[in-house]
Design a protein around this motif. Sequence first.
Motif, PDB file in Angstrom:
ATOM      1  N   GLU A   1      -0.043   0.921  -9.646  1.00  0.00           N
ATOM      2  CA  GLU A   1       1.212   1.483 -10.387  1.00  0.00           C
ATOM      3  C   GLU A   1       2.447   0.686  -9.653  1.00  0.00           C
ATOM      4  N   LEU A   2       2.205   1.116  -8.414  1.00  0.00           N
ATOM      5  CA  LEU A   2       3.534   0.703  -7.235  1.00  0.00           C
ATOM      6  C   LEU A   2       3.674  -0.854  -7.670  1.00  0.00           C
ATOM      7  N   GLN A   3       2.680  -1.606  -7.765  1.00  0.00           N
ATOM      8  CA  GLN A   3       2.670  -3.013  -7.713  1.00  0.00           C
ATOM      9  C   GLN A   3       3.513  -3.503  -8.871  1.00  0.00           C
ATOM     10  N   ILE A   4       2.768  -2.944 -10.048  1.00  0.00           N
ATOM     11  CA  ILE A   4       3.607  -2.949 -11.468  1.00  0.00           C
ATOM     12  C   ILE A   4       5.127  -2.687 -11.429  1.00  0.00           C
ATOM     13  N   SER A   5       5.453  -1.647 -10.745  1.00  0.00           N
ATOM     14  CA  SER A   5       6.754  -1.183 -10.896  1.00  0.00           C
ATOM     15  C   SER A   5       7.806  -2.222 -10.083  1.00  0.00           C
ATOM     16  N   VAL A   6       7.201  -2.628  -9.075  1.00  0.00           N
ATOM     17  CA  VAL A   6       7.784  -3.774  -8.074  1.00  0.00           C
ATOM     18  C   VAL A   6       7.935  -4.878  -9.067  1.00  0.00           C
TER      19      VAL A   6
ATOM     20  N   SER B   1       0.778  -1.162  -0.176  1.00  0.00           N
ATOM     21  CA  SER B   1       0.038   0.061   0.014  1.00  0.00           C
ATOM     22  C   SER B   1       0.970   1.328  -0.077  1.00  0.00           C
ATOM     23  N   ILE B   2       0.343   2.448  -0.408  1.00  0.00           N
ATOM     24  CA  ILE B   2       1.156   3.582  -0.432  1.00  0.00           C
ATOM     25  C   ILE B   2       1.502   4.065   1.032  1.00  0.00           C
ATOM     26  N   GLY B   3       0.497   3.790   1.822  1.00  0.00           N
ATOM     27  CA  GLY B   3       0.843   3.992   3.184  1.00  0.00           C
ATOM     28  C   GLY B   3       2.072   3.431   3.773  1.00  0.00           C
TER      29      GLY B   3
ATOM     30  N   GLY C   1       4.184  11.939  -1.089  1.00  0.00           N
ATOM     31  CA  GLY C   1       5.336  11.951  -1.502  1.00  0.00           C
ATOM     32  C   GLY C   1       5.363  10.732  -2.480  1.00  0.00           C
ATOM     33  N   VAL C   2       4.940   9.416  -1.902  1.00  0.00           N
ATOM     34  CA  VAL C   2       5.006   8.222  -2.498  1.00  0.00           C
ATOM     35  C   VAL C   2       3.997   8.305  -3.463  1.00  0.00           C
ATOM     36  N   PHE C   3       2.845   8.720  -3.291  1.00  0.00           N
ATOM     37  CA  PHE C   3       1.862   8.951  -4.320  1.00  0.00           C
ATOM     38  C   PHE C   3       2.349   9.664  -5.568  1.00  0.00           C
ATOM     39  N   ALA C   4       2.953  10.780  -5.468  1.00  0.00           N
ATOM     40  CA  ALA C   4       3.436  11.600  -6.646  1.00  0.00           C
ATOM     41  C   ALA C   4       4.381  10.838  -7.463  1.00  0.00           C
ATOM     42  N   HIS C   5       5.132   9.875  -7.027  1.00  0.00           N
ATOM     43  CA  HIS C   5       5.964   9.079  -7.983  1.00  0.00           C
ATOM     44  C   HIS C   5       5.287   7.830  -8.548  1.00  0.00           C
ATOM     45  N   PHE C   6       4.084   7.539  -7.936  1.00  0.00           N
ATOM     46  CA  PHE C   6       3.229   6.366  -8.763  1.00  0.00           C
ATOM     47  C   PHE C   6       1.722   6.375  -8.858  1.00  0.00           C
ATOM     48  N   GLY C   7       0.980   7.045  -8.284  1.00  0.00           N
ATOM     49  CA  GLY C   7      -0.218   7.559  -8.653  1.00  0.00           C
ATOM     50  C   GLY C   7      -1.324   6.869  -8.083  1.00  0.00           C
ATOM     51  N   SER C   8      -0.680   5.434  -7.958  1.00  0.00           N
ATOM     52  CA  SER C   8      -1.896   4.319  -7.465  1.00  0.00           C
ATOM     53  C   SER C   8      -1.171   3.272  -6.744  1.00  0.00           C
ATOM     54  N   ARG C   9      -1.868   2.458  -6.239  1.00  0.00           N
ATOM     55  CA  ARG C   9      -1.194   1.233  -5.499  1.00  0.00           C
ATOM     56  C   ARG C   9      -0.761   0.332  -6.775  1.00  0.00           C
TER      57      ARG C   9
ATOM     58  N   VAL D   1      -1.595  -5.550 -13.047  1.00  0.00           N
ATOM     59  CA  VAL D   1      -0.871  -6.446 -12.395  1.00  0.00           C
ATOM     60  C   VAL D   1      -0.396  -8.016 -12.705  1.00  0.00           C
ATOM     61  N   ARG D   2      -1.722  -8.528 -12.978  1.00  0.00           N
ATOM     62  CA  ARG D   2      -1.516  -9.891 -13.306  1.00  0.00           C
ATOM     63  C   ARG D   2      -0.766  -9.891 -14.738  1.00  0.00           C
ATOM     64  N   ASP D   3      -1.099  -9.046 -15.645  1.00  0.00           N
ATOM     65  CA  ASP D   3      -0.588  -8.955 -16.720  1.00  0.00           C
ATOM     66  C   ASP D   3       0.812  -8.873 -16.795  1.00  0.00           C
ATOM     67  N   ALA D   4       1.465  -7.993 -15.863  1.00  0.00           N
ATOM     68  CA  ALA D   4       2.720  -7.680 -15.593  1.00  0.00           C
ATOM     69  C   ALA D   4       3.616  -8.892 -15.136  1.00  0.00           C
ATOM     70  N   LEU D   5       3.035  -9.607 -14.375  1.00  0.00           N
ATOM     71  CA  LEU D   5       3.347 -10.970 -13.946  1.00  0.00           C
ATOM     72  C   LEU D   5       3.632 -12.036 -14.923  1.00  0.00           C
ATOM     73  N   VAL D   6       2.616 -12.311 -15.826  1.00  0.00           N
ATOM     74  CA  VAL D   6       2.562 -13.049 -16.848  1.00  0.00           C
ATOM     75  C   VAL D   6       3.634 -12.957 -17.948  1.00  0.00           C
ATOM     76  N   GLU D   7       3.748 -11.500 -18.129  1.00  0.00           N
ATOM     77  CA  GLU D   7       4.638 -11.268 -19.131  1.00  0.00           C
ATOM     78  C   GLU D   7       6.216 -11.451 -18.551  1.00  0.00           C
ATOM     79  N   SER D   8       6.328 -11.126 -17.369  1.00  0.00           N
ATOM     80  CA  SER D   8       7.816 -11.341 -17.096  1.00  0.00           C
ATOM     81  C   SER D   8       8.042 -12.891 -16.850  1.00  0.00           C
ATOM     82  N   VAL D   9       7.322 -13.692 -16.225  1.00  0.00           N
ATOM     83  CA  VAL D   9       7.276 -15.172 -16.223  1.00  0.00           C
ATOM     84  C   VAL D   9       7.233 -15.923 -17.570  1.00  0.00           C
ATOM     85  N   SER D  10       6.693 -15.402 -18.268  1.00  0.00           N
ATOM     86  CA  SER D  10       6.549 -15.712 -19.810  1.00  0.00           C
ATOM     87  C   SER D  10       7.884 -15.568 -20.518  1.00  0.00           C
TER      88      SER D  10
END
Length: 230
Positions: A64-69, A40-42, A54-62, A130-139
């Motif tokens: 987007e943060l998950q996808i970046s991870v 979570s952002i918090g 400050g965190v939200f300014a860099h990602f905008g949403s939870r 988020v699922r799409d990012a995971l599937v792409e990476s594993v694939s």
Amino acid sequence: MASSLSAKTGRAAPKGQQTKAVIVDAALALAAQIGLEGLSIGAVAELTQMSKSGVFAHFGSREELQISVVREYHHRFEQEVFFPALKAPRGLPRLRAMFANWMRRTSTEIDSGCIYISGASEFDDRPGPVRDALVESVSIWQAAVLRAIEQSQSEGHLEAQSDARQLAFEIHGLILALHYEARFLRVPGSIARANTGFANILARVATDAAPPASTADGGRTAARRLKPVR
């Protein structure tokens, strides 16, 4: 990534990129412990001692943060597992190097957790970015393993008629079983059994032209021919 950009240009990354990299690094460490869904952002703001805004300014949403991870995890996986293996000769030596690197990373993740595996459990039935990012990476990684197997066949190291996708499936299965037995069940000797399983898979389809395993790429000895380990 900020670090690679700095290396190419010879200049320090802008402060905004540095801050974002710090946030992603903290979020990745947190996700390894509590999963992507627990991010979570918090929570990340508290961990980095930043404000939520400050965190939200860099990602905008939870999300987007998950996808970046996920992307950062994939980047580190490639740097530790895939790219070093490319230094090995094409064919079986490279496949062995990939598996050896994969095993080294997996052995450290027995305590910290694997984003690919925990993420698959969390998002297997939840469509979205988020699922799409995971599937792409594993694939991408699975395709690299399959390509290494097919190159081993083209080099004459593995039987040409063997099912490359079946071999890739079995090799991937060793890693999944290792995580389950070592991380969840805490079964002693799981790492050794995974290495034995890999040796047995190769022995089943290796040709007479297959180069012997060396101690450098995880083999038991450079002199021994490939034989199933029992």
